[in-house]
Design an enzyme around this catalytic site. Sequence first.
Site, PDB file in Angstrom:
ATOM      1  N   GLU A 288       0.830  -1.210   0.000  1.00 12.62           N
ATOM      2  CA  GLU A 288       0.000   0.000   0.000  1.00 12.62           C
ATOM      3  C   GLU A 288       0.862   1.256   0.000  1.00 12.62           C
ATOM      4  O   GLU A 288       0.522   2.246  -0.642  1.00 12.62           O
ATOM      5  CB  GLU A 288      -0.975   0.035   1.174  1.00 12.62           C
TER       6      GLU A 288
ATOM      7  N   SER B 127       7.214 -17.790   1.583  1.00 10.15           N
ATOM      8  CA  SER B 127       7.679 -17.153   2.817  1.00 10.15           C
ATOM      9  C   SER B 127       9.156 -16.787   2.686  1.00 10.15           C
ATOM     10  O   SER B 127       9.880 -17.305   1.842  1.00 10.15           O
ATOM     11  CB  SER B 127       7.453 -18.072   4.023  1.00 10.15           C
TER      12      SER B 127
ATOM     13  N   GLY C 251      -7.023   6.091 -13.988  1.00 11.94           N
ATOM     14  CA  GLY C 251      -8.148   6.973 -14.264  1.00 11.94           C
ATOM     15  C   GLY C 251      -8.044   8.285 -13.501  1.00 11.94           C
ATOM     16  O   GLY C 251      -7.195   8.453 -12.638  1.00 11.94           O
TER      17      GLY C 251
END
Length: 139
Positions: free
Chosen positions: A61, A91, A107
């Site tokens: 993020e 992992s 967009g």
Amino acid sequence: MTKEELLQLSKKICKNTLMETLEIEFTEVGEDYLIAKMPVNSRVHQPDGVLHGGASVALAESVGSLASYIFLDAEKFMVRGIEISANHLKSIREGWVYAKASFIHKGRTTQLLEIRITDEAENLISLVKLTTLSLPKAK
């Protein structure tokens, strides 16, 4: 944006944030992608000693949101993540992970990014999809 400008921006916006806590460092910017790296050590482990999925998602993020921020008009818009999904495929216990955010859709209002998190040998650790929303800044 040059690499030097990216480094200066990231130092400014990451101070006293989760990105600083996780030692996320933005390393490369291209025309339609952004790359960051994060060390894998006990600070980002889950109890059994491997990279915590939540730390991977925080890395994803962080790099995806900053990609939207720098590829939009940051003077006019602010960016917010509105949906994220991750598949953790492998992992890792130590070393570095690298997150490359690339646009699937860019967009005016929403952006869709794919973030590939790999290890130093370029093995795919996690595959993440992030949707961001650009909101006009108050005048």
